[in-house]
Design a protein around this motif. Structure first.
Motif, PDB file in Angstrom:
ATOM      1  N   ARG A  91       0.800  -1.362   0.081  1.00 12.52           N
ATOM      2  CA  ARG A  91      -0.024   0.161   0.004  1.00 12.52           C
ATOM      3  C   ARG A  91       0.762   1.187  -0.057  1.00 12.52           C
ATOM      4  O   ARG A  91       1.560   1.314   1.090  1.00 12.52           O
ATOM      5  CB  ARG A  91      -0.824  -0.161   1.255  1.00 12.52           C
ATOM      6  N   GLY A  92       0.728   1.775  -1.207  1.00 15.58           N
ATOM      7  CA  GLY A  92       1.729   3.001  -1.104  1.00 15.58           C
ATOM      8  C   GLY A  92       3.414   2.370  -1.388  1.00 15.58           C
ATOM      9  O   GLY A  92       3.474   1.301  -2.026  1.00 15.58           O
ATOM     10  N   GLU A  93       4.264   2.704  -0.246  1.00 17.51           N
ATOM     11  CA  GLU A  93       5.648   2.065  -0.550  1.00 17.51           C
ATOM     12  C   GLU A  93       5.686   0.953   0.503  1.00 17.51           C
ATOM     13  O   GLU A  93       6.481   0.274   0.621  1.00 17.51           O
ATOM     14  CB  GLU A  93       6.619   3.282   0.031  1.00 17.51           C
ATOM     15  N   ASP A  94       4.682   0.910   1.331  1.00 21.65           N
ATOM     16  CA  ASP A  94       4.667   0.043   2.562  1.00 21.65           C
ATOM     17  C   ASP A  94       4.246  -1.385   2.169  1.00 21.65           C
ATOM     18  O   ASP A  94       3.167  -1.398   1.745  1.00 21.65           O
ATOM     19  CB  ASP A  94       3.887   0.357   3.806  1.00 21.65           C
ATOM     20  N   MET A  95       5.043  -2.530   2.697  1.00 21.65           N
ATOM     21  CA  MET A  95       4.601  -3.948   2.477  1.00 21.65           C
ATOM     22  C   MET A  95       3.325  -4.213   3.331  1.00 21.65           C
ATOM     23  O   MET A  95       3.230  -3.581   4.558  1.00 21.65           O
ATOM     24  CB  MET A  95       5.657  -4.752   2.709  1.00 21.65           C
ATOM     25  N   VAL A  96       2.277  -4.905   2.838  1.00 24.45           N
ATOM     26  CA  VAL A  96       1.088  -5.194   3.608  1.00 24.45           C
ATOM     27  C   VAL A  96       1.282  -6.612   4.110  1.00 24.45           C
ATOM     28  O   VAL A  96       1.701  -7.299   3.505  1.00 24.45           O
ATOM     29  CB  VAL A  96       0.004  -5.305   2.413  1.00 24.45           C
ATOM     30  N   ASN A  97       1.126  -6.559   5.484  1.00 25.59           N
ATOM     31  CA  ASN A  97       1.385  -7.934   6.300  1.00 25.59           C
ATOM     32  C   ASN A  97       0.213  -8.417   6.736  1.00 25.59           C
ATOM     33  O   ASN A  97      -0.857  -7.573   7.062  1.00 25.59           O
ATOM     34  CB  ASN A  97       2.245  -7.324   7.420  1.00 25.59           C
ATOM     35  N   GLU A  98      -0.033  -9.548   6.894  1.00 23.60           N
ATOM     36  CA  GLU A  98      -1.180 -10.452   7.175  1.00 23.60           C
ATOM     37  C   GLU A  98      -1.398  -9.928   8.855  1.00 23.60           C
ATOM     38  O   GLU A  98      -0.532  -9.833   9.665  1.00 23.60           O
ATOM     39  CB  GLU A  98      -1.177 -11.721   6.921  1.00 23.60           C
ATOM     40  N   SER A  99      -2.612  -9.581   9.165  1.00 22.68           N
ATOM     41  CA  SER A  99      -3.141  -9.210  10.618  1.00 22.68           C
ATOM     42  C   SER A  99      -4.450  -9.835  10.744  1.00 22.68           C
ATOM     43  O   SER A  99      -4.906 -10.720   9.995  1.00 22.68           O
ATOM     44  CB  SER A  99      -2.922  -7.811  10.699  1.00 22.68           C
ATOM     45  N   GLU A 100      -4.945  -9.532  12.034  1.00 23.21           N
ATOM     46  CA  GLU A 100      -6.262 -10.078  12.398  1.00 23.21           C
ATOM     47  C   GLU A 100      -7.261  -9.579  11.297  1.00 23.21           C
ATOM     48  O   GLU A 100      -8.263 -10.288  11.096  1.00 23.21           O
ATOM     49  CB  GLU A 100      -6.688  -9.150  13.611  1.00 23.21           C
ATOM     50  N   ARG A 101      -6.928  -8.564  10.370  1.00 19.66           N
ATOM     51  CA  ARG A 101      -8.093  -8.172   9.728  1.00 19.66           C
ATOM     52  C   ARG A 101      -7.635  -8.218   8.070  1.00 19.66           C
ATOM     53  O   ARG A 101      -8.319  -7.739   7.140  1.00 19.66           O
ATOM     54  CB  ARG A 101      -8.689  -6.765  10.099  1.00 19.66           C
ATOM     55  N   ILE A 102      -6.509  -8.557   7.840  1.00 21.44           N
ATOM     56  CA  ILE A 102      -5.937  -8.519   6.556  1.00 21.44           C
ATOM     57  C   ILE A 102      -5.514 -10.142   6.148  1.00 21.44           C
ATOM     58  O   ILE A 102      -4.595 -10.560   6.915  1.00 21.44           O
ATOM     59  CB  ILE A 102      -4.645  -7.607   6.508  1.00 21.44           C
TER      60      ILE A 102
END
Length: 111
Positions: A42-53
């Motif tokens: 998302r933008g430059e940030d890596m998306v990490n799995e979480s409770e809601r992702i």
């Protein structure tokens, strides 16, 4: 001998809503051999799995076809932005972007 080839999108990311818009799912499909590593940004940030992702990759219809999903639960306005999916294996890599923006829902459109 199995052919090996770099990932390519057979379907670019598209967005759908579930649960009255509380859940957003980015779906895309690609072909690759071997199975690619998937990274979402998302933008430059890596998306990490979480409770809601959640990030999923499942076999699709056909040989070497992979269904890739990014699932956002309990969607917040801060989730808006430019999302990019990157698929990479030792043969190469491919990326595609999709924009998530929210329009205000409490105001009727101006005439």
């Amino acid at each position: 001998m199995a052919d090996k080839f770099a990932p390519s999108f057979t379907q670019k990311p598209k967005l759908r809503q579930e649960d009255d818009g509380n859940k957003l799912i980015f779906d895309c499909q690609l072909s690759a051999a071997p199975v690619p590593d998937i990274q979402w940004y998302r933008g430059e940030d890596m998306v990490n799995e979480s409770e809601r992702i959640k990030i999923t990759i499942k076999p699709g219809k056909g040989k070497n076809v992979h269904m890739v999903q990014l699932i956002l639960d309990d969607v917040e306005e801060e989730d808006a932005g430019l999302y990019k999916v990157k698929a990479k294996n030792k043969m190469g890599e491919v990326a595609a972007s999709i924009n998530l923006n929210f329009s205000p829902v409490d105001e009727p459109p101006e005439r």
